[in-house]
Write a protein that holds these residues in place. Sequence first.
Motif, PDB file in Angstrom:
ATOM      1  N   ASP A 136       0.951  -1.308  -0.082  1.00 40.46           N
ATOM      2  CA  ASP A 136      -0.042   0.049   0.195  1.00 40.46           C
ATOM      3  C   ASP A 136       0.992   1.234   0.034  1.00 40.46           C
ATOM      4  O   ASP A 136       0.384   2.249  -0.453  1.00 40.46           O
ATOM      5  CB  ASP A 136      -0.903   0.006   1.105  1.00 40.46           C
ATOM      6  CG  ASP A 136      -1.785  -1.201   1.354  1.00 40.46           C
ATOM      7  OD1 ASP A 136      -2.568  -1.295   0.574  1.00 40.46           O
ATOM      8  OD2 ASP A 136      -1.739  -1.946   2.361  1.00 40.46           O
ATOM      9  N   ARG A 137       2.121   1.211   0.732  1.00 37.00           N
ATOM     10  CA  ARG A 137       3.113   2.300   0.644  1.00 37.00           C
ATOM     11  C   ARG A 137       4.311   1.729   0.566  1.00 37.00           C
ATOM     12  O   ARG A 137       4.550   0.534   0.607  1.00 37.00           O
ATOM     13  CB  ARG A 137       3.034   2.606   2.148  1.00 37.00           C
ATOM     14  CG  ARG A 137       2.658   3.742   2.332  1.00 37.00           C
ATOM     15  CD  ARG A 137       2.257   4.057   4.005  1.00 37.00           C
ATOM     16  NE  ARG A 137       2.763   5.132   4.312  1.00 37.00           N
ATOM     17  CZ  ARG A 137       2.721   5.911   5.456  1.00 37.00           C
ATOM     18  NH1 ARG A 137       1.973   4.989   6.453  1.00 37.00           N
ATOM     19  NH2 ARG A 137       2.927   6.967   5.791  1.00 37.00           N
ATOM     20  N   ALA A 138       5.339   2.522  -0.187  1.00 36.24           N
ATOM     21  CA  ALA A 138       6.542   2.160  -0.231  1.00 36.24           C
ATOM     22  C   ALA A 138       7.513   3.153   0.378  1.00 36.24           C
ATOM     23  O   ALA A 138       7.231   4.255  -0.001  1.00 36.24           O
ATOM     24  CB  ALA A 138       6.963   1.932  -1.913  1.00 36.24           C
ATOM     25  N   VAL A 139       8.643   2.467   0.908  1.00 38.77           N
ATOM     26  CA  VAL A 139       9.867   3.334   1.065  1.00 38.77           C
ATOM     27  C   VAL A 139      10.885   3.203   0.485  1.00 38.77           C
ATOM     28  O   VAL A 139      11.354   2.019   0.447  1.00 38.77           O
ATOM     29  CB  VAL A 139      10.166   3.133   2.758  1.00 38.77           C
ATOM     30  CG1 VAL A 139      11.416   3.904   3.097  1.00 38.77           C
ATOM     31  CG2 VAL A 139       9.044   3.389   3.594  1.00 38.77           C
ATOM     32  N   VAL A 140      11.543   3.942  -0.502  1.00 42.79           N
ATOM     33  CA  VAL A 140      12.564   3.748  -1.398  1.00 42.79           C
ATOM     34  C   VAL A 140      13.752   4.373  -0.714  1.00 42.79           C
ATOM     35  O   VAL A 140      14.128   5.442  -0.568  1.00 42.79           O
ATOM     36  CB  VAL A 140      12.285   4.250  -2.627  1.00 42.79           C
ATOM     37  CG1 VAL A 140      13.463   4.120  -3.649  1.00 42.79           C
ATOM     38  CG2 VAL A 140      10.856   3.910  -3.293  1.00 42.79           C
ATOM     39  N   VAL A 141      14.612   3.442  -0.345  1.00 47.46           N
ATOM     40  CA  VAL A 141      15.709   3.865   0.655  1.00 47.46           C
ATOM     41  C   VAL A 141      16.919   4.208  -0.630  1.00 47.46           C
ATOM     42  O   VAL A 141      17.113   3.543  -1.709  1.00 47.46           O
ATOM     43  CB  VAL A 141      16.270   2.622   1.232  1.00 47.46           C
ATOM     44  CG1 VAL A 141      17.981   2.998   2.170  1.00 47.46           C
ATOM     45  CG2 VAL A 141      15.337   2.053   2.273  1.00 47.46           C
ATOM     46  N   VAL A 142      17.770   5.442  -0.474  1.00 45.98           N
ATOM     47  CA  VAL A 142      18.363   5.936  -1.462  1.00 45.98           C
ATOM     48  C   VAL A 142      19.598   6.404  -1.059  1.00 45.98           C
ATOM     49  O   VAL A 142      19.483   7.130   0.244  1.00 45.98           O
ATOM     50  CB  VAL A 142      17.720   6.805  -2.403  1.00 45.98           C
ATOM     51  CG1 VAL A 142      17.133   8.053  -1.724  1.00 45.98           C
ATOM     52  CG2 VAL A 142      18.738   7.499  -3.599  1.00 45.98           C
ATOM     53  N   ASN A 143      20.877   6.259  -1.644  1.00 48.86           N
ATOM     54  CA  ASN A 143      22.172   7.081  -0.752  1.00 48.86           C
ATOM     55  C   ASN A 143      22.317   8.133  -1.924  1.00 48.86           C
ATOM     56  O   ASN A 143      21.913   8.003  -2.972  1.00 48.86           O
ATOM     57  CB  ASN A 143      23.161   5.950  -0.910  1.00 48.86           C
ATOM     58  CG  ASN A 143      22.914   4.681  -0.106  1.00 48.86           C
ATOM     59  OD1 ASN A 143      23.950   3.907   0.029  1.00 48.86           O
ATOM     60  ND2 ASN A 143      22.318   4.982   1.100  1.00 48.86           N
ATOM     61  N   PRO A 144      22.864   9.202  -1.410  1.00 50.21           N
ATOM     62  CA  PRO A 144      23.254  10.266  -2.157  1.00 50.21           C
ATOM     63  C   PRO A 144      24.416  10.136  -3.006  1.00 50.21           C
ATOM     64  O   PRO A 144      25.740  10.322  -3.308  1.00 50.21           O
ATOM     65  CB  PRO A 144      23.688  11.489  -1.297  1.00 50.21           C
ATOM     66  CG  PRO A 144      24.023  10.647   0.078  1.00 50.21           C
ATOM     67  CD  PRO A 144      23.491   9.299   0.019  1.00 50.21           C
ATOM     68  N   GLU A 145      24.331   9.273  -4.090  1.00 49.15           N
ATOM     69  CA  GLU A 145      25.215   8.459  -4.825  1.00 49.15           C
ATOM     70  C   GLU A 145      24.788   8.229  -6.304  1.00 49.15           C
ATOM     71  O   GLU A 145      23.333   7.634  -6.494  1.00 49.15           O
ATOM     72  CB  GLU A 145      25.862   7.490  -4.274  1.00 49.15           C
ATOM     73  CG  GLU A 145      27.041   6.684  -4.696  1.00 49.15           C
ATOM     74  CD  GLU A 145      26.340   5.560  -5.623  1.00 49.15           C
ATOM     75  OE1 GLU A 145      26.989   5.297  -6.859  1.00 49.15           O
ATOM     76  OE2 GLU A 145      25.339   4.980  -5.036  1.00 49.15           O
ATOM     77  N   THR A 189      31.109  20.517   1.117  1.00 50.04           N
ATOM     78  CA  THR A 189      32.174  20.699   0.264  1.00 50.04           C
ATOM     79  C   THR A 189      32.055  20.520  -1.289  1.00 50.04           C
ATOM     80  O   THR A 189      33.052  20.313  -2.043  1.00 50.04           O
ATOM     81  CB  THR A 189      33.455  20.048   0.693  1.00 50.04           C
ATOM     82  OG1 THR A 189      33.211  18.594   0.765  1.00 50.04           O
ATOM     83  CG2 THR A 189      34.124  20.275   2.113  1.00 50.04           C
ATOM     84  N   GLY A 190      30.830  20.175  -1.572  1.00 49.36           N
ATOM     85  CA  GLY A 190      30.559  19.886  -2.839  1.00 49.36           C
ATOM     86  C   GLY A 190      30.685  18.440  -3.556  1.00 49.36           C
ATOM     87  O   GLY A 190      30.665  18.339  -4.513  1.00 49.36           O
ATOM     88  N   ASP A 191      31.051  17.602  -2.434  1.00 47.53           N
ATOM     89  CA  ASP A 191      31.582  16.366  -2.883  1.00 47.53           C
ATOM     90  C   ASP A 191      30.275  15.277  -2.787  1.00 47.53           C
ATOM     91  O   ASP A 191      30.573  14.030  -3.127  1.00 47.53           O
ATOM     92  CB  ASP A 191      32.622  15.809  -2.206  1.00 47.53           C
ATOM     93  CG  ASP A 191      33.725  16.654  -2.183  1.00 47.53           C
ATOM     94  OD1 ASP A 191      34.075  17.126  -3.362  1.00 47.53           O
ATOM     95  OD2 ASP A 191      34.388  16.984  -1.074  1.00 47.53           O
ATOM     96  N   MET A 192      29.181  15.311  -2.334  1.00 45.20           N
ATOM     97  CA  MET A 192      28.005  14.472  -2.259  1.00 45.20           C
ATOM     98  C   MET A 192      26.868  15.688  -2.641  1.00 45.20           C
ATOM     99  O   MET A 192      26.488  16.715  -2.272  1.00 45.20           O
ATOM    100  CB  MET A 192      27.939  14.226  -0.958  1.00 45.20           C
ATOM    101  CG  MET A 192      26.902  13.297  -0.546  1.00 45.20           C
ATOM    102  SD  MET A 192      26.734  12.690   1.223  1.00 45.20           S
ATOM    103  CE  MET A 192      27.943  11.152   1.233  1.00 45.20           C
ATOM    104  N   LEU A 193      25.920  14.470  -3.298  1.00 47.59           N
ATOM    105  CA  LEU A 193      24.459  15.180  -3.655  1.00 47.59           C
ATOM    106  C   LEU A 193      23.731  15.641  -2.362  1.00 47.59           C
ATOM    107  O   LEU A 193      23.784  14.989  -1.389  1.00 47.59           O
ATOM    108  CB  LEU A 193      23.618  14.121  -4.180  1.00 47.59           C
ATOM    109  CG  LEU A 193      24.284  13.729  -5.789  1.00 47.59           C
ATOM    110  CD1 LEU A 193      23.406  12.555  -6.193  1.00 47.59           C
ATOM    111  CD2 LEU A 193      23.735  14.797  -6.806  1.00 47.59           C
TER     112      LEU A 193
ATOM    113  N   THR B  18      28.231  17.684 -11.134  1.00 42.75           N
ATOM    114  CA  THR B  18      28.412  16.771 -12.023  1.00 42.75           C
ATOM    115  C   THR B  18      27.654  15.895 -12.039  1.00 42.75           C
ATOM    116  O   THR B  18      26.751  15.436 -13.030  1.00 42.75           O
ATOM    117  CB  THR B  18      30.115  16.659 -12.198  1.00 42.75           C
ATOM    118  OG1 THR B  18      30.783  17.365 -11.979  1.00 42.75           O
ATOM    119  CG2 THR B  18      30.036  15.779 -13.615  1.00 42.75           C
ATOM    120  N   ALA B  19      27.465  14.968 -10.966  1.00 47.80           N
ATOM    121  CA  ALA B  19      26.770  14.110 -10.558  1.00 47.80           C
ATOM    122  C   ALA B  19      25.156  14.291 -10.759  1.00 47.80           C
ATOM    123  O   ALA B  19      24.307  13.684 -11.625  1.00 47.80           O
ATOM    124  CB  ALA B  19      26.714  13.637  -9.072  1.00 47.80           C
TER     125      ALA B  19
END
Lengths: 269, 87
Positions: A136-145, A189-193, B18-19
């Motif tokens: 009925d519901r979904a939890v979509v697990v996501v990494n900032p990658e 630092t701009g290295d991760m979404l 970029t990503a």
Amino acid sequence: MSEVIVVTSGKGGVGKTTSSASIACGFARRGKKVAVVDFDIGLRNLDLIMGCERRVVYDFVNVINNDCSLKQAMIKDKRFDNLSVLAASQTRDKDALTQEGVERVLNEMRESFDIIICDSPAGIERGAHLAMYYADRAVVVVNPEVSSVRDSDRVLGLLSSKTDRAEKGTGSIREHLLLTRYSPERVATGDMLSVGDVEEILGLTVIGVIPESQSVLAASNAGVPVILDEASIAGQAYDDAVARMCGDELPMRFIDMAKKGLFKRIFGS
Amino acid sequence: MVGIFDFFKSRPQKSAQTAKERLLIIVAQQRGERGTPDYIPRLKKELLEVIRKYVNVDPGAVQVNVQKEGEQELLELSVVLPDKEDD
């Protein structure tokens, strides 16, 4: 009214089982009758994260094959008596889960539980398909990658087309994004979404952001879901996420870097 | 030596930016393909085989698109034939 919630992601290793265990405990702590089911046939692991691995007698496939009753197979949690675990089978037969069997077991669970959490295996094959099919519901697990974000978009596509609700046209599945392993320092630092980047790319808002934390590994080492570690920021973030799933409005915590004072900024830390 | 002039130099783009740009493109493409029937790739391959019995066309010369127009679904097929001189 019972609710079936799938915890899914497409990509492996992003924190589905960790999240399933913590979400299940979060609902149980709020007084709900909760079942959490491991759909990863052949690679049982939820029992370890929940800390009940030595009490597994019967598993999901046994229940489907009528080798035992559902009640016999459900393992009662030692911490909450309103929380039970159904372990995955260790069989290598990938056809052990049948669609009819899964439907029957979930329907039987709906009679005695408020919340049924389905911990999906990685990928988009049979196990993952069946874990989401009756949700009925979904939890979509996501990494900032990048690969995790792309895969979660694929999974969102499947949730809107390859499920019982989509096929019968009985309303869409409520979708939540859960961003895990988030590092505010690396975002700064701009290295991760960032949270905003992921929300913009996927067109969904997040239900929770779980910061990268040492306590997650410590929790799985101990077999105690991290949500029960009150001192852990990851645990607190999971509890916030469950509160939001229950309808509470809470601000996001732990997404900003601790601000440095002027002194530190000039002279370094 | 880090001097005041380095501040004005154009800095390389951060990797997260970029990503994000790459993901926005690939996700838009994935969503475009969503909802198209599963048989489209096979249909395309078989059509190409049939057409090649008569004309020698490029693998990329056959375009198959499914469009929704209100209630109706439209299967659009376009084949680019090679120039006459090439025969």
